[in-house]
Motif scaffolding. Structure first.
Motif, PDB file in Angstrom:
ATOM      1  N   SER A  88       0.829  -1.211   0.000  1.00  0.00           N
ATOM      2  CA  SER A  88       0.000   0.000   0.000  1.00  0.00           C
ATOM      3  C   SER A  88       0.860   1.257   0.000  1.00  0.00           C
ATOM      4  O   SER A  88       0.508   2.254  -0.642  1.00  0.00           O
ATOM      5  N   ILE A  89       2.020   1.213   0.680  1.00  0.00           N
ATOM      6  CA  ILE A  89       2.925   2.364   0.658  1.00  0.00           C
ATOM      7  C   ILE A  89       3.498   2.562  -0.738  1.00  0.00           C
ATOM      8  O   ILE A  89       3.530   3.697  -1.258  1.00  0.00           O
ATOM      9  N   LEU A  93       2.626   5.832  -2.939  1.00  0.00           N
ATOM     10  CA  LEU A  93       3.697   6.735  -3.368  1.00  0.00           C
ATOM     11  C   LEU A  93       3.740   6.839  -4.886  1.00  0.00           C
ATOM     12  O   LEU A  93       3.873   7.941  -5.444  1.00  0.00           O
ATOM     13  N   GLU A 176      -2.577   6.567   1.849  1.00  0.00           N
ATOM     14  CA  GLU A 176      -1.151   6.854   1.680  1.00  0.00           C
ATOM     15  C   GLU A 176      -0.923   7.814   0.513  1.00  0.00           C
ATOM     16  O   GLU A 176      -0.096   8.724   0.602  1.00  0.00           O
ATOM     17  N   TYR A 180       1.015  11.434   0.734  1.00  0.00           N
ATOM     18  CA  TYR A 180       2.193  11.702  -0.082  1.00  0.00           C
ATOM     19  C   TYR A 180       1.968  12.889  -1.019  1.00  0.00           C
ATOM     20  O   TYR A 180       2.906  13.664  -1.282  1.00  0.00           O
ATOM     21  N   THR A 218       6.396   9.093   5.599  1.00  0.00           N
ATOM     22  CA  THR A 218       6.529   7.629   5.523  1.00  0.00           C
ATOM     23  C   THR A 218       6.526   7.020   6.920  1.00  0.00           C
ATOM     24  O   THR A 218       5.894   5.976   7.147  1.00  0.00           O
ATOM     25  N   ILE A 221       3.006   7.028   8.194  1.00  0.00           N
ATOM     26  CA  ILE A 221       2.208   6.008   7.503  1.00  0.00           C
ATOM     27  C   ILE A 221       2.526   4.619   8.045  1.00  0.00           C
ATOM     28  O   ILE A 221       1.619   3.792   8.243  1.00  0.00           O
ATOM     29  N   ILE A 222       3.805   4.341   8.292  1.00  0.00           N
ATOM     30  CA  ILE A 222       4.194   3.028   8.800  1.00  0.00           C
ATOM     31  C   ILE A 222       3.596   2.788  10.185  1.00  0.00           C
ATOM     32  O   ILE A 222       3.034   1.720  10.460  1.00  0.00           O
ATOM     33  N   GLY A 225      -0.075   2.406   9.822  1.00  0.00           N
ATOM     34  CA  GLY A 225      -0.347   1.161   9.118  1.00  0.00           C
ATOM     35  C   GLY A 225      -0.208  -0.054  10.013  1.00  0.00           C
ATOM     36  O   GLY A 225      -0.992  -1.009   9.914  1.00  0.00           O
TER      37      GLY A 225
END
Length: 297
Positions: A88-89, A93, A176, A180, A218, A221-222, A225
């Protein structure tokens, strides 16, 4: 006069806490108290029906350590995380970079890709379950056009978790992407112009400029997530019920089973405490490792 000044300063110091008091009370009632109550329940045996509760110490935790379903659910939880978060990242992106490179239609594309994020997860799970249907599902029909005999996605031990993970990726990558996109808009365009004058191509600008400047996003998001993956329940409940043979069971769904199917509130509370500890540990490790890799300026 000095005493008056001291008293005035004390009042001014207490004033911010007075304004924070309503929020702190709500936090204590809805977060701190439930956590402490859950922690207490994890040391007790209770079926949620009888008023009597028995203190059993660490027996609930010991029972989980010898429970094969618990270890299977824990493994599946980590597998689901590894299946969904990197994909998904990467997709988010890639779409953000692609959309920002367009001259027209950016708003339309952002809306289209973000739509799954705000859609009802129950509706999404039902629709994808119909698409995964072995006989009439559109996915197997499309595969049959290429001579591929599609599996029984949700009833096969080797594909059930993958099928749910694909839905999880589809629902989350728009989130995501939007983060971004906002990060790309905040980057000074002059940095790209300077890098281009120095002879840096698109790939070098991406690796040495864009990705480092997006690293705070990021990291966020991590962390989010990981939390979201460990809270996955609705997709599992609607699509597979943790089956077949616990091949798609995860910790949150086992917690639900222990509490509302087996009425073992103590074990359910123990699972929730373990889940909290795992997420807390992973987040702490991420923040520790990010000190040297995340650039805030």
């Amino acid at each position: 006069m000095t005493k008056l000044k001291i008293g005035y300063r004390r009042k001014m110091l207490l004033l911010p806490f007075l304004f924070l008091l309503p929020a702190l009370l709500l936090y204590a009632v809805f977060f701190i108290y439930p956590f402490l109550y859950t922690l207490l329940l994890s040391f007790q045996q209770w079926n949620m029906i009888s008023p009597e509760r028995t203190f059993v110490g660490l027996s609930n935790y010991a029972a989980l350590m010898h429970d094969e379903v618990f270890w299977k659910s824990l493994l599946n939880t980590f597998l689901y995380l590894l299946m969904t978060l990197p994909a998904s990242i990467a997709i988010g992106l890639g779409l953000a970079l692609l959309i920002e490179s367009l001259q027209r239609g950016r708003t339309v594309y952002r809306f289209i890709f973000y739509l799954p994020v705000i859609s009802s997860i129950a509706v999404i799970a039902i629709i994808w379950s119909l698409m995964y249907d072995y006989q009439s599902g559109i996915i197997n029909k499309l595969l049959s056009l290429f001579g591929i005999n599609g599996p029984n996605w949700l009833s096969n031990s080797s594909t059930a978790l993958w099928a749910v993970a694909i839905v999880g990726i589809w629902k989350s990558f728009g989130y995501e992407m939007l983060l971004y996109v906002s990060g790309l808009k905040a980057i000074d365009k002059g940095l790209y112009e300077a890098a281009e004058l120095d002879g840096a191509g698109r790939f070098r600008r991406l690796v040495h400029l864009t990705l480092p400047l997006l690293s705070p996003i990021t990291l966020f998001i991590i962390i989010m997530g990981v939390i979201s993956s460990f809270q996955n329940f609705a997709l599992i409940k609607i699509m597979t019920n943790g089956g077949p043979n616990n091949s798609s069971n995860v910790l949150v769904y086992q917690l639900y089973q222990e509490a509302f199917q087996f009425f073992s509130i103590g074990k359910a509370a123990a699972i929730s405490v373990i889940l909290f500890a795992i997420v807390l540990l992973i987040t702490a490790v991420q923040l520790r490792l990010s000190r040297s890799s995340v650039h805030y300026s």
